[in-house]
Design a protein around this motif. Structure first.
Motif, PDB file in Angstrom:
ATOM      1  N   ASP A 149     -11.447  -5.747 -13.922  1.00 40.03           N
ATOM      2  CA  ASP A 149     -12.526  -5.198 -14.753  1.00 40.03           C
ATOM      3  C   ASP A 149     -12.214  -3.794 -15.253  1.00 40.03           C
ATOM      4  OD1 ASP A 149     -12.703  -3.683 -12.449  1.00 40.03           O
ATOM      5  OD2 ASP A 149     -14.875  -3.884 -12.228  1.00 40.03           O
ATOM      6  N   TYR A 150     -10.945  -3.395 -15.194  1.00 38.46           N
ATOM      7  CA  TYR A 150     -10.636  -1.987 -15.367  1.00 38.46           C
ATOM      8  C   TYR A 150      -9.464  -1.810 -16.330  1.00 38.46           C
ATOM      9  CZ  TYR A 150      -9.929   2.851 -13.740  1.00 38.46           C
ATOM     10  OH  TYR A 150      -9.799   4.210 -13.644  1.00 38.46           O
ATOM     11  N   ARG A 151      -9.748  -1.839 -17.605  1.00 38.59           N
ATOM     12  CA  ARG A 151      -8.722  -1.575 -18.599  1.00 38.59           C
ATOM     13  C   ARG A 151      -8.384  -0.094 -18.599  1.00 38.59           C
ATOM     14  NH1 ARG A 151     -10.121  -4.913 -24.077  1.00 38.59           N
ATOM     15  NH2 ARG A 151      -7.960  -4.386 -24.511  1.00 38.59           N
ATOM     16  N   PRO A 152      -7.123   0.269 -18.763  1.00 46.30           N
ATOM     17  CA  PRO A 152      -5.960  -0.566 -19.083  1.00 46.30           C
ATOM     18  C   PRO A 152      -5.160  -1.018 -17.858  1.00 46.30           C
ATOM     19  CG  PRO A 152      -5.354   1.725 -19.293  1.00 46.30           C
ATOM     20  CD  PRO A 152      -6.799   1.714 -18.859  1.00 46.30           C
ATOM     21  N   PHE A 153      -5.748  -0.935 -16.673  1.00 40.07           N
ATOM     22  CA  PHE A 153      -4.982  -1.204 -15.452  1.00 40.07           C
ATOM     23  C   PHE A 153      -5.047  -2.661 -15.012  1.00 40.07           C
ATOM     24  CE2 PHE A 153      -6.169   3.247 -15.467  1.00 40.07           C
ATOM     25  CZ  PHE A 153      -4.931   3.845 -15.316  1.00 40.07           C
ATOM     26  N   ASP A 162     -21.072  -4.788 -14.605  1.00 42.46           N
ATOM     27  CA  ASP A 162     -19.893  -5.327 -15.296  1.00 42.46           C
ATOM     28  C   ASP A 162     -19.132  -4.203 -15.986  1.00 42.46           C
ATOM     29  OD1 ASP A 162     -17.986  -6.738 -16.670  1.00 42.46           O
ATOM     30  OD2 ASP A 162     -19.352  -8.300 -17.372  1.00 42.46           O
ATOM     31  N   ASN A 163     -18.050  -3.767 -15.365  1.00 44.76           N
ATOM     32  CA  ASN A 163     -17.281  -2.651 -15.904  1.00 44.76           C
ATOM     33  C   ASN A 163     -16.573  -2.994 -17.211  1.00 44.76           C
ATOM     34  OD1 ASN A 163     -16.582   0.112 -15.350  1.00 44.76           O
ATOM     35  ND2 ASN A 163     -14.486  -0.556 -14.970  1.00 44.76           N
ATOM     36  N   ARG A 164     -16.475  -4.288 -17.533  1.00 42.98           N
ATOM     37  CA  ARG A 164     -15.797  -4.690 -18.757  1.00 42.98           C
ATOM     38  C   ARG A 164     -16.614  -4.366 -19.993  1.00 42.98           C
ATOM     39  NH1 ARG A 164     -15.052 -10.837 -17.303  1.00 42.98           N
ATOM     40  NH2 ARG A 164     -17.224 -10.387 -16.748  1.00 42.98           N
ATOM     41  N   GLN A 184      -8.555 -11.877  -7.136  1.00 42.57           N
ATOM     42  CA  GLN A 184      -9.605 -11.025  -7.696  1.00 42.57           C
ATOM     43  C   GLN A 184     -10.552 -10.536  -6.612  1.00 42.57           C
ATOM     44  OE1 GLN A 184     -11.507 -12.536 -11.216  1.00 42.57           O
ATOM     45  NE2 GLN A 184     -12.275 -10.516 -11.733  1.00 42.57           N
ATOM     46  N   THR A 185     -10.890  -9.260  -6.697  1.00 41.45           N
ATOM     47  CA  THR A 185     -11.857  -8.652  -5.802  1.00 41.45           C
ATOM     48  C   THR A 185     -12.795  -7.801  -6.642  1.00 41.45           C
ATOM     49  OG1 THR A 185     -12.115  -7.292  -3.802  1.00 41.45           O
ATOM     50  CG2 THR A 185     -10.369  -6.639  -5.342  1.00 41.45           C
ATOM     51  N   LYS A 186     -13.704  -7.087  -6.016  1.00 39.95           N
ATOM     52  CA  LYS A 186     -14.530  -6.102  -6.708  1.00 39.95           C
ATOM     53  C   LYS A 186     -14.473  -4.808  -5.924  1.00 39.95           C
ATOM     54  CE  LYS A 186     -18.748  -8.117  -4.704  1.00 39.95           C
ATOM     55  NZ  LYS A 186     -20.058  -8.714  -5.020  1.00 39.95           N
ATOM     56  N   VAL A 192     -26.834   8.622 -16.938  1.00 41.10           N
ATOM     57  CA  VAL A 192     -25.433   8.386 -16.572  1.00 41.10           C
ATOM     58  C   VAL A 192     -25.286   6.948 -16.092  1.00 41.10           C
ATOM     59  CG1 VAL A 192     -23.552   9.031 -15.023  1.00 41.10           C
ATOM     60  CG2 VAL A 192     -25.075  10.797 -15.953  1.00 41.10           C
ATOM     61  N   VAL A 193     -24.445   6.188 -16.752  1.00 44.20           N
ATOM     62  CA  VAL A 193     -24.220   4.795 -16.353  1.00 44.20           C
ATOM     63  C   VAL A 193     -22.923   4.721 -15.555  1.00 44.20           C
ATOM     64  CG1 VAL A 193     -22.995   4.146 -18.478  1.00 44.20           C
ATOM     65  CG2 VAL A 193     -24.236   2.401 -17.177  1.00 44.20           C
TER      66      VAL A 193
END
Length: 257
Positions: free
Chosen positions: A43-47, A173-175, A80-82, A147-148
């Motif tokens: 969920d973490y672009r660009p990683f 949802d970080n995406r 996949q994890t969170k 702040v989100v």
């Protein structure tokens, strides 16, 4: 003869002791099974990113994970994890965690980190018309600021520690969290400087605020099993060589487009 026998016996005991004392390393396990299990959030672009409906992950850490596996004659399997479950899943399911993970002392208590591969502090991203309004932590930390933040990781920890006077809104949802700012349901998100630089490119109307002068210093590294010095030494050497040969830069640049 007695002296020679005693000496031979001592050498034999020392060899046996050295053999018995040598710890089993995850390095040997991975080489034997030919699989490198990699925990990642997706969920973490660009990683680390996994689009809806896609089978595969993409990103800097995904490409690096495949490179590390290849160096071990193994296949990278991504699990996949969170963020809230990262450490528990890493300990129970994975050989390494690679997902743009910030190096923190609480994490260091539970696991080893590789050498840092990126300096990457916290920086805000806002609507472009608000850049001048949110230049500092103090300017953001106001009761009227929304702040989100994605829950469970260092972004939430930063917000709780430094922006307690603001209205902190959790978004799972970080995406797609960036749309909360674009559509004016939130005003600011503070995330890693590399991430906000990329999201600025991907979302016209959003601007990173001073990403090259972050609000907080940070480094990224890979989580490794605590106490496994042989595996850590191997990963550190592999990482050094990826940087020395230019492979790291090629992977980074390809994922920042």
């Amino acid at each position: 003869m007695t002296i020679l026998y005693g000496l031979a016996g001592s050498i034999g005991c020392m060899s046996a002791y050295a053999s018995a004392a040598e710890p089993v390393s995850r390095l040997d396990d991975v080489v034997t099974r030919k699989v490198l299990n990699v925990c990642t959030t997706g969920d973490y672009r660009p990683f680390s990113y996994r689009p809806d409906g896609a089978n595969d992950f993409v990103g800097i850490d995904i490409d690096l994970g495949r490179s590390l596996a290849k160096s071990l004659d193994a296949e990278a399997v991504f699990i996949q994890t969170k963020w809230s479950d990262l450490m528990a899943d890493f300990k129970s399911k994975c050989d390494v965690a690679m997902s743009g993970i910030s190096v923190t002392l609480p994490r260091q208590r539970e696991a080893f980190f590789s050498e840092g591969y990126l300096v990457n502090g916290k920086a805000p991203i806002v609507r472009c018309e608000d850049v001048s309004k949110y230049q500092t932590t103090e300017a953001i930390n106001q009761p009227t600021t929304r702040v989100v933040v994605n829950p469970g990781g260092t972004n939430e920890k930063f917000a709780r520690a430094n922006l307690a006077n603001a209205q902190i809104q959790l978004f799972p949802d970080n995406r797609v969290i960036w749309q909360e700012i674009a559509e004016k349901r939130a005003d600011v998100m503070v995330a890693e400087s590399v991430e906000v630089k990329l999201q600025e490119k991907l979302h016209p109307g959003l601007c990173a605020v001073n990403p090259d002068q972050p609000l907080q210093y940070g480094e990224m590294g890979f989580l490794l099993p605590r106490g496994d010095t042989a595996f850590k030494a191997y990963v550190d050497q592999w990482l050094h060589l990826t940087k020395a040969t230019g492979e790291f830069d090629r992977i980074f640049d390809a994922n920042m487009k």
